[in-house]
Design a protein around this motif. Sequence first.
Motif, PDB file in Angstrom:
ATOM      1  N   ARG A 176      -2.147  13.727  -0.634  1.00 49.05           N
ATOM      2  CA  ARG A 176      -3.753  13.382  -1.112  1.00 49.05           C
ATOM      3  C   ARG A 176      -4.627  13.173   0.021  1.00 49.05           C
ATOM      4  NH1 ARG A 176      -3.963  10.413  -6.506  1.00 49.05           N
ATOM      5  NH2 ARG A 176      -4.298  11.809  -7.953  1.00 49.05           N
ATOM      6  N   CYS A 177      -3.923  12.354   1.178  1.00 55.52           N
ATOM      7  CA  CYS A 177      -4.610  11.966   2.389  1.00 55.52           C
ATOM      8  C   CYS A 177      -5.066  13.316   3.188  1.00 55.52           C
ATOM      9  CB  CYS A 177      -3.744  10.918   3.116  1.00 55.52           C
ATOM     10  SG  CYS A 177      -4.629  10.477   4.540  1.00 55.52           S
ATOM     11  N   VAL A 178      -6.343  12.948   3.405  1.00 55.08           N
ATOM     12  CA  VAL A 178      -6.853  14.244   4.260  1.00 55.08           C
ATOM     13  C   VAL A 178      -7.250  13.632   5.638  1.00 55.08           C
ATOM     14  CG1 VAL A 178      -7.887  15.479   2.412  1.00 55.08           C
ATOM     15  CG2 VAL A 178      -9.476  13.713   3.718  1.00 55.08           C
ATOM     16  N   GLY A 179      -6.744  12.564   5.910  1.00 62.14           N
ATOM     17  CA  GLY A 179      -7.046  12.014   7.251  1.00 62.14           C
ATOM     18  C   GLY A 179      -8.449  11.758   7.600  1.00 62.14           C
ATOM     19  N   CYS A 180      -9.221  11.176   6.860  1.00 63.79           N
ATOM     20  CA  CYS A 180     -10.721  10.996   7.164  1.00 63.79           C
ATOM     21  C   CYS A 180     -11.089   9.684   7.947  1.00 63.79           C
ATOM     22  CB  CYS A 180     -11.573  11.144   5.781  1.00 63.79           C
ATOM     23  SG  CYS A 180     -11.447   9.629   4.821  1.00 63.79           S
ATOM     24  N   TYR A 181     -10.313   8.888   8.082  1.00 61.95           N
ATOM     25  CA  TYR A 181     -10.350   7.683   8.749  1.00 61.95           C
ATOM     26  C   TYR A 181     -11.060   6.747   8.045  1.00 61.95           C
ATOM     27  CZ  TYR A 181      -8.514  10.362  12.763  1.00 61.95           C
ATOM     28  OH  TYR A 181      -7.824  11.047  13.741  1.00 61.95           O
ATOM     29  N   ARG A 220      -5.152  22.646   5.145  1.00 61.06           N
ATOM     30  CA  ARG A 220      -5.460  21.691   4.469  1.00 61.06           C
ATOM     31  C   ARG A 220      -5.537  20.473   5.450  1.00 61.06           C
ATOM     32  NH1 ARG A 220      -3.671  20.525  -1.542  1.00 61.06           N
ATOM     33  NH2 ARG A 220      -3.503  18.386  -0.706  1.00 61.06           N
ATOM     34  N   ARG A 221      -6.098  19.536   5.544  1.00 62.40           N
ATOM     35  CA  ARG A 221      -6.108  18.315   6.379  1.00 62.40           C
ATOM     36  C   ARG A 221      -5.120  17.534   5.936  1.00 62.40           C
ATOM     37  NH1 ARG A 221     -10.849  17.346   9.893  1.00 62.40           N
ATOM     38  NH2 ARG A 221     -11.695  19.383  10.496  1.00 62.40           N
ATOM     39  N   TYR A 222      -4.454  16.791   6.861  1.00 64.35           N
ATOM     40  CA  TYR A 222      -3.337  15.940   6.649  1.00 64.35           C
ATOM     41  C   TYR A 222      -3.274  15.178   7.770  1.00 64.35           C
ATOM     42  CZ  TYR A 222      -0.135  18.015   9.644  1.00 64.35           C
ATOM     43  OH  TYR A 222       0.540  18.592  10.973  1.00 64.35           O
ATOM     44  N   PRO A 223      -2.707  13.734   7.481  1.00 67.41           N
ATOM     45  CA  PRO A 223      -2.489  12.939   8.715  1.00 67.41           C
ATOM     46  C   PRO A 223      -1.022  13.238   9.240  1.00 67.41           C
ATOM     47  CG  PRO A 223      -1.768  11.726   6.544  1.00 67.41           C
ATOM     48  CD  PRO A 223      -2.209  13.150   6.125  1.00 67.41           C
ATOM     49  N   CYS A 233      -5.673  -2.799  10.789  1.00 65.75           N
ATOM     50  CA  CYS A 233      -4.074  -2.608  10.575  1.00 65.75           C
ATOM     51  C   CYS A 233      -3.800  -1.141  10.337  1.00 65.75           C
ATOM     52  CB  CYS A 233      -3.579  -3.659   9.821  1.00 65.75           C
ATOM     53  SG  CYS A 233      -3.669  -3.379   8.231  1.00 65.75           S
ATOM     54  N   ILE A 234      -4.772  -0.295  10.100  1.00 57.91           N
ATOM     55  CA  ILE A 234      -4.332   1.143   9.880  1.00 57.91           C
ATOM     56  C   ILE A 234      -4.656   2.101  10.842  1.00 57.91           C
ATOM     57  CG2 ILE A 234      -4.726   3.034   8.147  1.00 57.91           C
ATOM     58  CD1 ILE A 234      -5.646   1.090   6.188  1.00 57.91           C
ATOM     59  N   SER A 235      -3.626   2.933  11.330  1.00 57.89           N
ATOM     60  CA  SER A 235      -4.172   4.062  12.406  1.00 57.89           C
ATOM     61  C   SER A 235      -3.295   5.402  11.948  1.00 57.89           C
ATOM     62  CB  SER A 235      -3.875   3.497  13.701  1.00 57.89           C
ATOM     63  OG  SER A 235      -2.530   3.828  14.188  1.00 57.89           O
ATOM     64  N   LEU A 236      -4.161   6.393  12.063  1.00 60.87           N
ATOM     65  CA  LEU A 236      -3.689   7.725  11.705  1.00 60.87           C
ATOM     66  C   LEU A 236      -4.341   8.639  12.992  1.00 60.87           C
ATOM     67  CD1 LEU A 236      -5.832   9.184   8.919  1.00 60.87           C
ATOM     68  CD2 LEU A 236      -6.051   6.939   9.876  1.00 60.87           C
ATOM     69  N   ILE A 288       1.026  -1.118   0.210  1.00 60.68           N
ATOM     70  CA  ILE A 288       0.096  -0.090   0.106  1.00 60.68           C
ATOM     71  C   ILE A 288       0.942   1.356   0.228  1.00 60.68           C
ATOM     72  CG2 ILE A 288      -1.825   1.241   1.332  1.00 60.68           C
ATOM     73  CD1 ILE A 288      -2.633  -1.371   2.350  1.00 60.68           C
ATOM     74  N   VAL A 289       0.476   2.113  -0.863  1.00 58.66           N
ATOM     75  CA  VAL A 289       1.185   3.574  -0.680  1.00 58.66           C
ATOM     76  C   VAL A 289       0.301   4.675  -0.390  1.00 58.66           C
ATOM     77  CG1 VAL A 289       3.091   2.854  -2.378  1.00 58.66           C
ATOM     78  CG2 VAL A 289       0.990   3.759  -3.422  1.00 58.66           C
ATOM     79  N   LEU A 290       0.837   5.842  -0.388  1.00 56.25           N
ATOM     80  CA  LEU A 290      -0.068   6.978  -0.218  1.00 56.25           C
ATOM     81  C   LEU A 290       0.456   7.864  -1.327  1.00 56.25           C
ATOM     82  CD1 LEU A 290      -0.035   7.810   3.605  1.00 56.25           C
ATOM     83  CD2 LEU A 290      -2.050   6.954   2.449  1.00 56.25           C
ATOM     84  N   THR A 291      -0.431   8.420  -2.156  1.00 60.94           N
ATOM     85  CA  THR A 291      -0.109   9.158  -3.193  1.00 60.94           C
ATOM     86  C   THR A 291      -0.177  10.782  -2.888  1.00 60.94           C
ATOM     87  OG1 THR A 291      -2.308   9.123  -4.244  1.00 60.94           O
ATOM     88  CG2 THR A 291      -0.711   7.372  -4.552  1.00 60.94           C
ATOM     89  N   ARG A 292       0.320  11.476  -4.032  1.00 61.54           N
ATOM     90  CA  ARG A 292      -0.040  12.794  -4.040  1.00 61.54           C
ATOM     91  C   ARG A 292      -0.959  13.555  -5.133  1.00 61.54           C
ATOM     92  NH1 ARG A 292       4.116  15.403  -0.803  1.00 61.54           N
ATOM     93  NH2 ARG A 292       5.702  13.850  -0.205  1.00 61.54           N
TER      94      ARG A 292
END
Lengths: 183, 906
Positions: free
Chosen positions: A61-66, A89-92, A76-79, A50-54
């Motif tokens: 791109r991740c806005v930390g919406c859970y 801007r929201r981010y993790p 297995c994911i926590s943020l 798994i990757v996090l993209t831009r």
Amino acid sequence: MLRKMFDVLEGLYSHLRSMGLVLKHTFAKRVTVQYPEEKPPLAPRWRGRIVLTRDPDGEERCVGCYLCAVACPVDCISLQAAEREEDGRRYPEFFRINFSRCIFCGYCEEACPTYAIQLTPDFEMCEYNRQNLVYEKQDLLISGVGKYPGYNFYNVAGLATKGKPKGQHENEDAPVDVRSLLP
Amino acid sequence: MAIIYIDGKPLETQDGQNLLEACIELGLNVPYFCWHPALGSVGACRQCAVKQYRDENDKQGRLVMSCMTLVTDGMRISVDESESKDFRANIIDWMMTNHPHDCPVCDEGGECHLQDMTLMTGHNYRTYRFKKKTYVNQNLGPFINHEMNRCIQCYRCVRYYKDYAGGHDLDAFASHNHVYFGRHEDGVLESEFSGNLVEVCPTGVFTDKTLKEHFTRRWDYTTAPSVCVHCALGCNITPGERYGKLRRIRNRYNRSVNGYFLCDRGRYGYEFVNSDKRPKAPLKRQMIDGKPVHVPMTRDEALSEIGKFFSNGSKAIGIGSPRASLEANFALRALVGAENFYLGLSKADGKLLSAVLEIVLSGPARQPSLGELKDHDAVLILGEDMTNVAPIAALNIRQSVNNQPRANAKAMGIPEWNDLPVRRAMDTDRGPLFIASVAPTRLDDVATQTFHATPDGIASLGFAIANFIDPQSPAANVSGEVRALAQQIATALQSAQKPLVVSGPSCRSEAVIQAAANIAWALCRKAKPAGIYFAAPESNSVGLGLFGGANIENAAEALRKGGADTLVVLENDLYRRVPAALVDELLSLAKHVLVVDHQYSATAQKAEYVLPGATFAEGDGTLVNNIGRAQRMMQVFNPEGEITESWRWLRRLRAASGKGREDEWISFDSFLHALVAEIPAFSHILDAAPTAAFRVGGLKIPRQSHRYSGRTAMKANVAVSETGVTADPDSPMSFSMEGFSMMTPAALMSSFWTPGWNSAQSITRFQEEVNGPLEGGDPGVRLIEPQPDSAVPYFDAVETNESHDAAWTALPLYHIYGSEELSASSPAVAELSPKPYAMLHSDDARARGLLDGDAVTVKIDGQEISTSLKTNDTMARGVVCLPAGLEDAPYIEFPAAAEILRSVTS
């Protein structure tokens, strides 16, 4: 009697046919590959690491919406979501995937509303130490857009950020003047 | 009872209800937006449409708004009929034409009523092709985040804020499809109840700004039922924790206490729990480089070192606290012995508290519960600023002023839930509500009459009222004007069905409290079911008062006498209760000073040993609210370090000193039984919540939702192997998502959720009826009941002395933000606490040549306080008001003689 003879002939044919097939496959192209010396071709939508993209502007791109975290069947994911002071801007703040638990089901990618989290055709992540399978944000974040080249959540969301106030997003009118009664 | 036919099925409903309420009680999924159980119906959103049929032969039917339709016997309706379904789907389609695409970054997401209703009606894709309308947001202060784009124009916010909470600065602006909800300009929302907009708004227009700093989705919290500790009312709350930090406070419905709403101090005061300044391990003072420094030590070191001070033969003095639980106070009492246990109150505070307790324990007037305040139809407030001292009580008293005017609407046959016509029928009628206070209060805008005077003046008015009601009660010597007012109030109280007298200790006057009692008792003797309601200063003041005991001054005397070397201070900052000189003396008289607290208070900073206690979120305990309602708060999460409940520390010390057995009181329940055996007045607290052995279907009740995320990742950075779940020996709840989350008793209910109902609106699914008690009854038990046949004599009236000599009487003014110790250290609340000031009547100030804003020095008891002057046109004469309990402000024992001098600027 006739029945018995027929059975024998059928058996004979079956044997010869099998031998013929084996002989034919001796000259056929091999399906198995000599992994790891030889790499198998993988489909672009293979569900691996798994990757996090831009987004196209190079921002996370991740806005930390859970939603990935809640969709994950093995949890297995926590943020932790945070808001960037300079532009809103929201981010993790941190983003952690425990790959020793991940089953690569792809639910996180399906749940992601911003195309941030994506599964890639890479599965070679073996480690001798399980602790090394815990990936933090710096291990996950890549500098590309992944499978969805054009998408930028902040162009369509309608959330004002610095440099992009209300009314500047796609398909938006300028903010209403609350002091006017005109239609 | 009315029988209605829904889709041909006969179902029972209550008379006088509207159809939406009936459907909700029957468990049907009818979507709605503008209706709210506390606000009634206005029929604005058109979302709750259902089909109504004339009779069984009518196949056509007609659409009606269920929230505006009175239930009648034999009524035939259909919820699932296709035309009404299409209608509802169209309505939501229109509502969503301008709704932004920002659910991932919206803090309401996951507990959003709009999301729920959209899903319920089946709307998927926006069919409107044109541009979306946008709005500019406002900065509404430290509590509320504003995102107007998300609005669906249901008007709930202004109906709550203006009509219910009495606010003036939130309104609907503009017209047609540009309607805007906000203030006339950016600025802090004035109402003390603005935080409820977060739960009232069905979408994400108003969200919790403090939560934004550490945002967590609804399903990720660890929660437990708890009780607010920021005032004495004991509002029920649901604190939410994630990653070891307390994230937010949500309202926990309890009809007998706070109902649907919390005040902003209760909602936003929680951040003191996350403070870095808190002690997290036992601390010992050592001299390093000639300076006293607290250094951490292990639990075992601490227990063996401190335990020795309590070993056989040595005497220790214990000072309890009105902000510590019953259990903590009892554990201290058990450690030092009942004769060495002192209430953590000053002599003056103790006197006021026992005056109140004496009245409610022996008198015939009943104390209504907080929720019942709304039902009274004539209220007299004697010397108390309820909004700043007991905020939700003020909110409920504000509702009570509608009760008499509502009779107009009832006479016209308008049902109570039909909000708009009821308000038209009420017009501007309000009351009766009479407020006697030193300075103006936030309830004055709905008061029939206000009366501002010195505490003695207020008491005299009270005695005069009592004398008018029952001539046998002692008369007061009052002027003609006051006499006329007293007569007016007496008449209003006597002609009401359910009169209520409210008072409290804020005036620092026993006479005011006694005058309130005289009025209530006089009404009772005239066969009126009068209520009496006293505000109390802190979360467990009344509980502490029921223990009985001497005060801090007596503790100092005992120390002076000698014989005791150890002083134990429990969850108490003595510098906030008695003059600093006395505290310094106390601390120096004792050879060893031990403080058990969750705050690193001024007292703790000077202690030899500090043991880290647990806050409300980290431990179990029982609090007794201002009317003697005992309520259990459950531990929400396991804190880091050695933090644990104060009672547990004191139990360990008791065992370490050899006074108690090592295995004694290990579990909360066994400890509670010991408490009840020792002090029978508390015997009912056992009923406040089920015991730790309680199970549903053999399982514990989970603290986490079934969708709790990140279980195998949240601690993986520390160690990839997951640790086991901590066991909870103290309550029937588990620290995980494992357990049975349905059929939970109300006392253990922390989170309200049913399939399809993720928002705060899901509460209606857990009530016995709309606005009724939670299924199985409201949690909490009353420890104090009135003595209806009591023949206690009336209190004697005070002699008023209204002379204006050179000395001023200094009186405290309490502030919702800033006057309470714990919430004041939460950043959002601290931002709104007032700057120090001294307030005078404008004429008094002018007579001394002082103007508003002048720098002045107030001299009290040899202390000089430099501050700025505020003037007021209506407050009592001859009085100087100073804000009470502000951080860093010196302690003043009110009422005090004061001198005011103009500061000399150098």
